[in-house]
Design a protein around this motif. Structure first.
Motif, PDB file in Angstrom:
ATOM      1  N   MET A   1       0.825  -1.202   0.000  1.00 59.95           N
ATOM      2  CA  MET A   1       0.000   0.000   0.000  1.00 59.95           C
ATOM      3  C   MET A   1       0.858   1.249   0.000  1.00 59.95           C
ATOM      4  N   ASN A   2       1.850   1.278   0.884  1.00 59.61           N
ATOM      5  CA  ASN A   2       2.662   2.489   0.957  1.00 59.61           C
ATOM      6  C   ASN A   2       3.602   2.606  -0.233  1.00 59.61           C
ATOM      7  N   TYR A  81     -10.059  -9.194  -7.346  1.00 58.69           N
ATOM      8  CA  TYR A  81      -9.338  -7.937  -7.088  1.00 58.69           C
ATOM      9  C   TYR A  81      -9.155  -7.883  -5.584  1.00 58.69           C
ATOM     10  N   ASN A  82      -7.983  -8.298  -5.099  1.00 56.89           N
ATOM     11  CA  ASN A  82      -7.806  -8.501  -3.659  1.00 56.89           C
ATOM     12  C   ASN A  82      -6.518  -7.898  -3.136  1.00 56.89           C
ATOM     13  N   ASN A  83      -6.554  -7.562  -1.858  1.00 55.60           N
ATOM     14  CA  ASN A  83      -5.332  -7.263  -1.117  1.00 55.60           C
ATOM     15  C   ASN A  83      -5.057  -8.425  -0.176  1.00 55.60           C
ATOM     16  N   PHE A  84      -3.924  -9.061  -0.324  1.00 55.43           N
ATOM     17  CA  PHE A  84      -3.556 -10.194   0.542  1.00 55.43           C
ATOM     18  C   PHE A  84      -2.048 -10.349   0.351  1.00 55.43           C
ATOM     19  N   TYR A  85      -1.286  -9.492   1.054  1.00 54.93           N
ATOM     20  CA  TYR A  85       0.153  -9.382   0.827  1.00 54.93           C
ATOM     21  C   TYR A  85       0.906 -10.689   1.024  1.00 54.93           C
ATOM     22  N   GLU A  86       0.297 -11.610   1.772  1.00 53.69           N
ATOM     23  CA  GLU A  86       0.934 -12.919   1.932  1.00 53.69           C
ATOM     24  C   GLU A  86       1.155 -13.579   0.567  1.00 53.69           C
ATOM     25  N   PHE A  87       0.307 -13.230  -0.408  1.00 52.27           N
ATOM     26  CA  PHE A  87       0.382 -13.860  -1.723  1.00 52.27           C
ATOM     27  C   PHE A  87       0.834 -12.905  -2.821  1.00 52.27           C
ATOM     28  N   ALA A 144     -13.927   0.923  -3.229  1.00 50.05           N
ATOM     29  CA  ALA A 144     -14.962   0.478  -2.300  1.00 50.05           C
ATOM     30  C   ALA A 144     -15.796  -0.620  -2.938  1.00 50.05           C
ATOM     31  N   MET A 145     -16.423  -1.435  -2.092  1.00 51.62           N
ATOM     32  CA  MET A 145     -17.325  -2.466  -2.607  1.00 51.62           C
ATOM     33  C   MET A 145     -18.488  -2.626  -1.641  1.00 51.62           C
ATOM     34  N   ALA A 146     -19.481  -3.390  -2.052  1.00 50.71           N
ATOM     35  CA  ALA A 146     -20.632  -3.693  -1.206  1.00 50.71           C
ATOM     36  C   ALA A 146     -20.845  -5.192  -1.293  1.00 50.71           C
ATOM     37  N   GLU A 173      -4.204 -12.426  14.580  1.00 51.45           N
ATOM     38  CA  GLU A 173      -3.016 -12.807  13.823  1.00 51.45           C
ATOM     39  C   GLU A 173      -3.411 -13.722  12.666  1.00 51.45           C
ATOM     40  N   THR A 174      -2.781 -13.518  11.519  1.00 50.29           N
ATOM     41  CA  THR A 174      -2.966 -14.377  10.342  1.00 50.29           C
ATOM     42  C   THR A 174      -1.985 -15.553  10.405  1.00 50.29           C
ATOM     43  N   PHE A 175      -2.257 -16.613   9.673  1.00 52.52           N
ATOM     44  CA  PHE A 175      -1.332 -17.762   9.573  1.00 52.52           C
ATOM     45  C   PHE A 175       0.075 -17.302   9.166  1.00 52.52           C
ATOM     46  N   PRO A 192       3.837 -12.416  11.229  1.00 56.04           N
ATOM     47  CA  PRO A 192       2.578 -12.501  10.504  1.00 56.04           C
ATOM     48  C   PRO A 192       1.798 -11.193  10.572  1.00 56.04           C
ATOM     49  N   TYR A 193       0.838 -11.051   9.640  1.00 56.26           N
ATOM     50  CA  TYR A 193      -0.069  -9.903   9.633  1.00 56.26           C
ATOM     51  C   TYR A 193      -0.813  -9.887  10.969  1.00 56.26           C
ATOM     52  N   VAL A 194      -0.826  -8.717  11.598  1.00 58.73           N
ATOM     53  CA  VAL A 194      -1.481  -8.554  12.902  1.00 58.73           C
ATOM     54  C   VAL A 194      -2.431  -7.376  12.809  1.00 58.73           C
ATOM     55  N   ILE A 226     -11.662 -17.800   7.835  1.00 61.70           N
ATOM     56  CA  ILE A 226     -12.311 -16.829   8.723  1.00 61.70           C
ATOM     57  C   ILE A 226     -11.521 -15.527   8.712  1.00 61.70           C
ATOM     58  N   ARG A 227     -12.225 -14.407   8.499  1.00 59.68           N
ATOM     59  CA  ARG A 227     -11.579 -13.098   8.485  1.00 59.68           C
ATOM     60  C   ARG A 227     -12.473 -12.088   9.186  1.00 59.68           C
ATOM     61  N   LEU A 228     -11.828 -11.040   9.664  1.00 59.68           N
ATOM     62  CA  LEU A 228     -12.533  -9.962  10.338  1.00 59.68           C
ATOM     63  C   LEU A 228     -13.141  -9.015   9.296  1.00 59.68           C
ATOM     64  N   TYR A 234     -11.028   1.521   7.552  1.00 62.78           N
ATOM     65  CA  TYR A 234     -10.345   1.188   6.304  1.00 62.78           C
ATOM     66  C   TYR A 234     -10.039  -0.314   6.263  1.00 62.78           C
ATOM     67  N   GLY A 235     -10.042  -0.825   5.036  1.00 60.76           N
ATOM     68  CA  GLY A 235     -10.014  -2.272   4.809  1.00 60.76           C
ATOM     69  C   GLY A 235      -8.846  -3.004   5.429  1.00 60.76           C
ATOM     70  N   PHE A 236      -7.715  -2.323   5.634  1.00 61.83           N
ATOM     71  CA  PHE A 236      -6.557  -3.074   6.154  1.00 61.83           C
ATOM     72  C   PHE A 236      -6.796  -3.579   7.560  1.00 61.83           C
ATOM     73  N   LYS A 237      -7.793  -3.005   8.283  1.00 59.96           N
ATOM     74  CA  LYS A 237      -8.117  -3.512   9.620  1.00 59.96           C
ATOM     75  C   LYS A 237      -8.802  -4.881   9.550  1.00 59.96           C
ATOM     76  N   SER A 238      -9.379  -5.209   8.392  1.00 59.99           N
ATOM     77  CA  SER A 238     -10.175  -6.441   8.259  1.00 59.99           C
ATOM     78  C   SER A 238      -9.263  -7.620   7.933  1.00 59.99           C
ATOM     79  N   ILE A 239      -8.552  -8.083   8.927  1.00 64.50           N
ATOM     80  CA  ILE A 239      -7.501  -9.102   8.793  1.00 64.50           C
ATOM     81  C   ILE A 239      -8.075 -10.439   8.320  1.00 64.50           C
ATOM     82  N   LYS A 240      -7.313 -11.067   7.422  1.00 63.66           N
ATOM     83  CA  LYS A 240      -7.754 -12.317   6.778  1.00 63.66           C
ATOM     84  C   LYS A 240      -7.134 -13.566   7.415  1.00 63.66           C
ATOM     85  N   SER A 241      -7.781 -14.684   7.172  1.00 66.33           N
ATOM     86  CA  SER A 241      -7.258 -16.020   7.507  1.00 66.33           C
ATOM     87  C   SER A 241      -6.652 -16.042   8.908  1.00 66.33           C
TER      88      SER A 241
HETATM   89  N1  MTE Z   1      -3.714 -11.172   6.344  1.00 60.15           N
HETATM   90  C1  MTE Z   1      -4.052 -10.120   5.590  1.00 60.15           C
HETATM   91  N2  MTE Z   1      -5.231  -9.527   5.768  1.00 60.15           N
HETATM   92  C2  MTE Z   1      -5.589  -8.463   5.018  1.00 60.15           C
HETATM   93  C3  MTE Z   1      -4.690  -7.924   4.034  1.00 60.15           C
HETATM   94  C4  MTE Z   1      -3.444  -8.591   3.862  1.00 60.15           C
HETATM   95  O1  MTE Z   1      -2.598  -8.184   3.035  1.00 60.15           O
HETATM   96  N3  MTE Z   1      -3.162  -9.682   4.640  1.00 60.15           N
HETATM   97  N4  MTE Z   1      -5.053  -6.809   3.294  1.00 60.15           N
HETATM   98  C5  MTE Z   1      -6.068  -5.933   3.900  1.00 60.15           C
HETATM   99  C6  MTE Z   1      -6.540  -4.884   3.002  1.00 60.15           C
HETATM  100  S1  MTE Z   1      -5.497  -3.571   2.714  1.00 60.15           S
HETATM  101  C7  MTE Z   1      -7.805  -4.899   2.465  1.00 60.15           C
HETATM  102  S2  MTE Z   1      -8.404  -3.600   1.554  1.00 60.15           S
HETATM  103  C8  MTE Z   1      -8.670  -6.093   2.623  1.00 60.15           C
HETATM  104  C9  MTE Z   1      -9.042  -6.605   1.237  1.00 60.15           C
HETATM  105  O2  MTE Z   1      -9.998  -7.614   1.341  1.00 60.15           O
HETATM  106  P1  MTE Z   1     -10.544  -8.267  -0.008  1.00 60.15           P
HETATM  107  O3  MTE Z   1      -9.367  -8.780  -0.785  1.00 60.15           O
HETATM  108  O4  MTE Z   1     -11.472  -9.350   0.455  1.00 60.15           O
HETATM  109  O5  MTE Z   1     -11.238  -7.164  -0.747  1.00 60.15           O
HETATM  110  O6  MTE Z   1      -8.042  -7.157   3.338  1.00 60.15           O
HETATM  111  C10 MTE Z   1      -7.254  -6.728   4.439  1.00 60.15           C
HETATM  112  N5  MTE Z   1      -6.814  -7.885   5.192  1.00 60.15           N
END
Ligand code: MTE
Ligand code: MO
Length: 319
Positions: A1-2, A81-87, A144-146, A173-175, A192-194, A226-228, A234-241
């Protein structure tokens, strides 16, 4: 992102899958699914998704309390169209993310709580009240999305863990597995992503743990299993996996905060009037249609969440 030097919402024309092509492809895959036992190894991602043991749980009943002011985003965009820096540090990670193995999967609940435990995802799904919610979602990069998420209120998971009185924050914490997630080989990121939030935020009715989307289990690129989802941030708070959820009395330092704290802070509440240091947040582009809309304070969820920030006006609430 930065490291983005053009707005993150820019989807180069050649990357956007025309809807007709996408849906034809889906029909072809659905047909192949009948022969999944034979072809399963040949087309990894899409066919494996059909073997998700939680598939039978969906669709779940929609909670009518959550309504939208816009159409749902075309799932073709949400899934590709995703953000998931692990990949990978770009948006086209959906194929790479199929390397993620989502069974067995456990979530550890620990820290300052009376009921610490490590629970298998399918047991957790059985214990939680699943529902569907339509939420707006706003990335800090101004796209943005809905989305119709399936899952359960984070408050239910908090109840299961029974945090003690000293617990003030929730840390997630992510895997961590660089052997399948090539992005985690980049040692300059603090894997890991926190992510973290206050306990008050975590028990707000809007805080949601998503386990499905569009009436199906979450695809891997969306943060399976499971993700938040925090729709007012902003979306980066919504941590994945997520693999670990801890209760603590110290404010967690999140992944992006550690990398660039002056651009991506702890609070990260959506506000059109507080620009990112390198771009405006005044409006946003809707994924899939390209429509631009004015950004809403708290992404339109002020009624539910503004009260969480009374007395915190000295904090950088919108970065
Ligand atoms: N583990 C993890 N969670 C993450 C990210 C990531 O890179 N790694 N990216 C974040 C960002 S910046 C966004 S905008 C959303 C994107 O979710 P989406 O791909 O389902 O739209 O996931 C967030 N959760
Ligand atoms: Mo994001």
């Amino acid at each position: 992102m930065n490291i983005l030097h053009r707005p993150g919402w820019t989807i180069p024309e050649h990357e956007a899958t025309p809807e007709a092509v996408f849906f034809n492809r889906r029909q072809v895959l659905a047909g192949l699914g009948l022969a999944g036992g034979i072809l399963g190894g040949l087309i990894p991602g899409q066919l494996r998704a059909q073997e998700d043991p939680s598939a039978g749980l969906y669709p779940v009943a929609r909670n009518p309390a959550f309504t939208l002011d816009r159409d749902l985003t075309n799932p073709a965009f949400v899934e590709t169209y995703n953000n998931f820096y692990e990949f990978g540090s770009h948006k086209r990670i959906s194929a790479a993310a199929q390397q993620l193995s989502i069974r067995p999967w456990t979530v550890k609940l620990d820290g300052l709580c009376d009921n610490p435990q490590e629970i298998g995802i399918d047991d957790l799904l059985k214990r939680m009240p699943l529902e569907e919610r339509l939420y707006r979602f706003r990335c800090v990069e101004a796209w943005a999305m809905a989305v119709p998420w399936s899952g359960f209120a984070l408050a239910e998971l908090v109840k299961l863990a029974a945090p003690r009185a000293e617990a003030k924050y929730v840390r997630m914490e992510t895997f961590l597995d660089p052997s399948i997630a090539p992005g985690q080989k980049a040692s300059w990121y603090p894997w890991p992503y926190v992510e973290g939030l206050t306990l008050a935020e975590a028990t707000n009715e809007l805080a949601f743990m998503a386990t499905g989307v569009y009436g199906k289990p979450l695809p891997k690129q969306s943060g399976a299993p499971i993700r938040l989802v925090l729709p007012w941030k902003y979306g980066f708070k919504s941590i994945k996996s997520v693999v670990r959820i801890s209760f603590t009395d110290t404010r967690p330092v999140s992944f992006w905060e550690e990398i660039a704290g002056s651009e991506y802070g702890f609070w990260a509440n959506v506000n059109p009037e507080v620009p990112h240091p390198r771009w405006s947040q005044a409006d946003e582009e809707l994924l899939g249609t390209g429509e631009r809309r004015p950004t809403l304070l708290f992404n339109g969820y002020g009624e539910q969440v503004a009260g969480l920030y009374k007395g915190l006006e000295g904090e950088k609430l919108f970065m």
